[in-house]
Design an enzyme around this catalytic site. Structure first.
Site, PDB file in Angstrom:
ATOM      1  N   GLY A  14       0.733  -1.262  -0.111  1.00  0.00           N
ATOM      2  CA  GLY A  14      -0.101   0.026   0.081  1.00  0.00           C
ATOM      3  C   GLY A  14       0.751   1.319  -0.099  1.00  0.00           C
ATOM      4  NE  ARG A  75      -2.418  -4.638  -1.163  1.00  0.00           N
ATOM      5  CZ  ARG A  75      -1.868  -3.842   0.276  1.00  0.00           C
ATOM      6  NH1 ARG A  75      -0.619  -4.088   0.504  1.00  0.00           N
ATOM      7  NH2 ARG A  75      -2.479  -2.801   0.691  1.00  0.00           N
ATOM      8  CG  ASP A 106       3.342  -6.782   7.902  1.00  0.00           C
ATOM      9  OD1 ASP A 106       2.928  -6.432   6.694  1.00  0.00           O
ATOM     10  OD2 ASP A 106       2.976  -7.323   8.703  1.00  0.00           O
ATOM     11  CB  THR A 130       2.523   0.528   6.163  1.00  0.00           C
ATOM     12  OG1 THR A 130       1.336   0.224   6.593  1.00  0.00           O
ATOM     13  CG2 THR A 130       3.394   0.339   7.320  1.00  0.00           C
ATOM     14  CG  ASP A 132      -1.835  -0.509   7.818  1.00  0.00           C
ATOM     15  OD1 ASP A 132      -2.445   0.339   7.691  1.00  0.00           O
ATOM     16  OD2 ASP A 132      -1.487  -1.591   7.300  1.00  0.00           O
ATOM     17  CG  ASP A 134       1.388  -2.821  10.668  1.00  0.00           C
ATOM     18  OD1 ASP A 134       2.326  -2.185  10.142  1.00  0.00           O
ATOM     19  OD2 ASP A 134       0.493  -3.686  10.046  1.00  0.00           O
ATOM     20  NE  ARG A 176      -2.544  -5.241   5.702  1.00  0.00           N
ATOM     21  CZ  ARG A 176      -2.829  -5.380   4.512  1.00  0.00           C
ATOM     22  NH1 ARG A 176      -3.891  -6.523   4.475  1.00  0.00           N
ATOM     23  NH2 ARG A 176      -2.563  -4.749   3.500  1.00  0.00           N
TER      24      ARG A 176
HETATM   25  O1  F6P Z   1      -1.701  -1.446   4.837  1.00  0.00           O
HETATM   26  C1  F6P Z   1      -2.347  -0.312   4.300  1.00  0.00           C
HETATM   27  C2  F6P Z   1      -3.544  -0.299   3.870  1.00  0.00           C
HETATM   28  O2  F6P Z   1      -4.298   0.749   3.373  1.00  0.00           O
HETATM   29  C3  F6P Z   1      -4.414  -0.992   5.174  1.00  0.00           C
HETATM   30  O3  F6P Z   1      -4.967  -0.064   6.166  1.00  0.00           O
HETATM   31  C4  F6P Z   1      -5.604  -1.686   4.294  1.00  0.00           C
HETATM   32  O4  F6P Z   1      -6.286  -2.776   5.179  1.00  0.00           O
HETATM   33  C5  F6P Z   1      -5.103  -1.969   3.081  1.00  0.00           C
HETATM   34  O5  F6P Z   1      -3.840  -1.378   2.868  1.00  0.00           O
HETATM   35  C6  F6P Z   1      -6.038  -1.854   1.919  1.00  0.00           C
HETATM   36  O6  F6P Z   1      -5.255  -2.502   0.756  1.00  0.00           O
HETATM   37  P1  F6P Z   1      -5.651  -2.352  -0.509  1.00  0.00           P
HETATM   38  O7  F6P Z   1      -5.287  -0.792  -1.131  1.00  0.00           O
HETATM   39  O8  F6P Z   1      -4.974  -3.341  -1.568  1.00  0.00           O
HETATM   40  O9  F6P Z   1      -7.130  -2.517  -0.749  1.00  0.00           O
END
Ligand code: F6P
Length: 328
Positions: A14, A75, A106, A130, A132, A134, A176
């Site tokens: 992300g 990803r 991570d 990130t 998050d 985390d 997340r």
């Molecule tokens: O890891 C960052 C994040 O924004 C999380 O907070 C969220 O759960 C996830 O990515 C969403 O991912 P995507 O943009 O692939 O839907």
């Protein structure tokens, strides 16, 4: 010891505000140290597809203020396979690249560690990026501060309309499995309750709390729901609560991906610059399979293995307790 001459940089997972200041810092620190620099597009995907380009100091002009990532991100499933990693390695060798800076969370670090164990002749340094917040080994990750400020701005606006209509709002925020954004935004906006993955809240207790608020003459209420909360999403929780708390008109807002965008805050611009600078210097001093982080306002270098094994990020107990007390 790795002696490096050509370094590549990528962003993966992300996107997070602060990635661009970090890319700028990596590129310019590397050039200052007479290294050649390559930018890889779309993270590990670009590594496999050989989608990379030479970068110069001017390649990163005027990007400090930009959200997202000029290198783009993805990803990438194929990078999890041995075949994907082999192709990525061959591409790096073809271009004479001997060091890699990976900016991400991570998932990105898990890939980086596996790759680096398989191909130790490529030095790898991680930068925590990130929203998050985390990751073990850094009190703050890139993007967390900006995202929290974005959430605060949105919730302040929701408070205006909630108050005007005497309504109860459930606002779901990202993170997340981490409640870091929810907790800090909740404290900053005076949320009546904050539902966090790190701390189980029974719906019955939430309902009791909201009823008390209503009888204590609270005209509006805001409940922040971290997306990882075990009670389910904001819609499910709102439905259960509406049945029991008739005095409020209940509404739900899912903030979604707007939390990931926007110009990085001063904090994230400086953090990105510091971590990018530290990542290149760590590689130059012969380090690999590590990540650079910030703890107690000092650069800290942690092994990727350790960062991932200890990946359970703890929310501060005192902040959780204070949030409850201040919301009476
Ligand atoms: O890891 C960052 C994040 O924004 C999380 O907070 C969220 O759960 C996830 O990515 C969403 O991912 P995507 O943009 O692939 O839907």
């Amino acid at each position: 010891m790795h002696k490096i001459s050509k370094l590549a940089v990528l962003t993966s997972g992300g996107d997070a505000p602060g990635m661009n200041p970090c890319i700028r810092s990596v590129v310019r620190t590397a050039i200052y140290n007479k290294l050649q620099v390559v930018g890889i597009r779309r993270g590990y995907q670009g590594l496999i597809e050989d989608d990379m380009y030479d970068m110069e100091a001017r390649s990163v002009s005027n990007i400090l203020n930009l959200g997202g990532t000029i290198l783009k991100t993805a990803r990438c499933l194929p990078f999890r396979s041995d075949e994907g990693m082999e192709i990525a390695y061959q591409n790096l060798k073809k271009h004479g690249i001997d060091a890699l800076v990976v900016i991400g969370g991570d998932g990105t670090f898990t890939g980086a560690l596996r790759f680096s164990k398989k191909f130790p002749d490529i030095a790898v340094m991680g930068v925590p990026g990130t929203i998050d917040n985390d990751l073990y080994g850094s009190t703050y990750t890139l993007g967390f501060d900006t995202a929290t400020n974005t959430v605060i701005e949105a919730i302040d606006k929701i408070r205006d309309t909630a108050d005007a209509h005497d309504r109860l709002f459930f606002v779901e925020v990202m993170g997340r499995d981490s409640g870091a954004i929810a907790l800090r935004a909740g404290i900053s906006c005076g949320a009546e309750a904050i539902l966090l993955p790190e701390k189980a809240t029974a719906i019955e207790d939430l309902i009791k709390n909201l009823k008390t608020g209503s009888s204590n003459k609270k005209s509006s209420s805001i409940v922040i729901v971290a997306e990882g909360d075990k009670n389910g999403g904001a819609y499910d929780i709102a439905k259960k609560v509406q049945k029991e708390v008739k005095s409020y008109d209940v509404k739900v807002t899912i903030l979604g991906h707007l939390q990931r965008g926007g110009s990085p805050s001063a904090f994230d611009r400086i953090l990105g610059s510091r971590l990018g600078f530290a990542a290149v210097n760590a590689l130059l001093s012969g380090k690999s399979q590590m990540m650079v982080g910030l703890e107690a306002n000092h650069i800290k270098i942690t092994g990727l293995e350790e960062a991932l094994n200890q990946h359970e990020f703890k929310l501060e107990e005192d902040l959780m307790q204070m949030a409850e007390i201040l919301s009476i």
